[in-house]
Write a protein that holds these residues in place. Structure first.
Motif, short mmCIF file in Angstrom:
data_model
loop_
_atom_site.label_atom_id
_atom_site.label_comp_id
_atom_site.label_asym_id
_atom_site.label_seq_id
_atom_site.Cartn_x
_atom_site.Cartn_y
_atom_site.Cartn_z
N ALA A 1 3.78 1.57 -1.28
CA ALA A 1 4.03 1.94 -3.00
C ALA A 1 5.78 2.27 -2.45
N LEU B 1 -3.83 -2.46 -6.95
CA LEU B 1 -2.92 -2.72 -5.77
C LEU B 1 -1.60 -2.47 -6.99
N LYS B 2 -2.07 -2.70 -8.21
CA LYS B 2 -1.05 -3.59 -9.13
C LYS B 2 0.05 -1.96 -10.02
N ARG B 3 0.42 -1.75 -10.39
CA ARG B 3 1.28 -0.53 -10.44
C ARG B 3 1.86 -0.75 -12.44
N HIS C 1 7.43 -5.16 -6.94
CA HIS C 1 6.24 -4.96 -6.09
C HIS C 1 5.08 -6.44 -7.28
N ASN C 2 5.18 -5.25 -8.15
CA ASN C 2 3.84 -6.20 -9.21
C ASN C 2 4.34 -7.54 -9.54
N GLN D 1 0.91 -0.99 -0.06
CA GLN D 1 -0.28 0.19 0.43
C GLN D 1 0.84 1.52 0.24
N LYS E 1 8.96 -1.04 -8.22
CA LYS E 1 7.65 -1.40 -9.13
C LYS E 1 7.43 -2.55 -9.64
#
Length: 227
Positions: free
Chosen positions: A194, A225-227, A201-202, A192, A198
C-alpha cells in the motif's frame, strides 16, 4: 540534405482525415503541428533517410515544428547501431519530446545488447524534471528489464517516482501491470504494501486484470487489493 527538404517530403504525404484522427489521440500538443502520416510510411522514410550521410543536419535541427518530424526523428535514432552514438542522440532529443506517442516510439534496437550500461542512463532519466524523459526511462525498464535481466531493484526505481503528470503515472501503471504478468511474485508485494500512489495502484490492478497473461485466480486476488 536540409531539414526543410524533409519537411516538404512530409507535407507531400499528408492525410487530413488521418490528421483529424490523430489529434484526438494526442490532445496535449498543438493540433496544427499534426500533418497526418501513417506510421508505416514514416518508418519507410526513416529507413531511407538513415542512409543519407547528411542526416545529422535534420537531427540537429531541434526543436522540430511538427509531430511527424519528431516521429521521424525517433525512428531514425532507434536504428542507430552504435550504442554510444545512439545514446548521445537520445539524450539530445529527449528534452524536445512533447507527447506520449513520440516518447513510446523511441525504442533504440541497440539498447538490447547493452543492458548493463543502460541502467545508469535510466536512473538519470527517472530523475529528470522533464515529463517525457521520465516516461521514457520507465518505458525502457518495461521493455528491457522484465525478463532475464529483471531485478527487484528495478521495481523500486519505478515505484519511487513520485510525480503528478498523467503520462508518467500511466506508464508506471503499465510497467507494474506488465511486471505482474512476467514477475508476479516480486511485483505483488508492491501492491500489498500500500505504498504506491492510489491512482497508480488502482490503474495497475485494472490493467493487470485486463491482461490475458495473468490467471483468473491471480486476477481475483488483485481485485481484493483495490483501494
Amino acid at each position: 540534405m536540409h531539414a526543410t527538404n524533409i519537411a516538404q517530403q512530409l507535407q507531400d504525404l499528408r492525410d487530413d482525415d488521418y490528421a483529424a484522427f490523430q489529434r484526438k489521440l494526442i490532445p496535449n500538443i498543438n493540433p496544427a503541428s499534426i500533418i497526418g502520416i501513417r506510421t508505416p510510411q514514416l518508418r519507410q522514410l526513416a529507413k531511407l533517410l538513415s542512409k543519407d550521410e547528411n542526416i545529422h543536419v535534420f537531427l540537429q535541427a531541434l526543436p522540430h515544428s511538427t509531430f511527424e518530424e519528431n516521429q521521424l526523428h525517433s525512428f531514425i535514432i532507434s536504428d542507430i547501431r552504435d550504442y554510444i552514438h545512439c545514446l548521445e542522440e537520445v539524450n539530445l532529443f529527449l528534452p524536445h519530446v512533447d507527447n506520449w506517442a513520440t516518447c513510446d516510439q523511441l525504442s533504440p534496437k541497440v539498447f538490447r545488447k547493452h543492458h548493463a550500461e543502460l541502467i545508469s542512463s535510466i536512473r538519470q532519466w527517472l530523475r529528470s524534471r522533464h515529463e517525457y524523459t521520465v516516461r521514457f526511462g520507465i518505458g525502457m525498464l518495461l521493455e528491457h528489464y522484465l525478463d532475464c535481466d529483471f531485478s527487484p531493484a528495478h521495481l523500486s526505481l519505478v515505484t519511487s517516482v513520485r510525480r503528478n503528470e498523467y503520462y508518467i503515472r500511466m506508464m508506471q501503471a503499465w510497467y507494474l501491470a506488465t511486471a505482474l504478468a512476467k514477475q508476479y511474485d516480486a511485483t505483488i508485494s508492491c501492491l500489498q504494501s500500500a505504498g504506491l500512489d492510489k491512482w497508480v495502484h488502482n490503474k495497475a490492478i485494472q490493467k493487470a486484470i485486463e491482461s490475458r497473461r495473468i490467471t483468473d485466480e491471480k486476477k481475483q486476488y488483485l481485485k481484493t487489493l483495490k483501494r
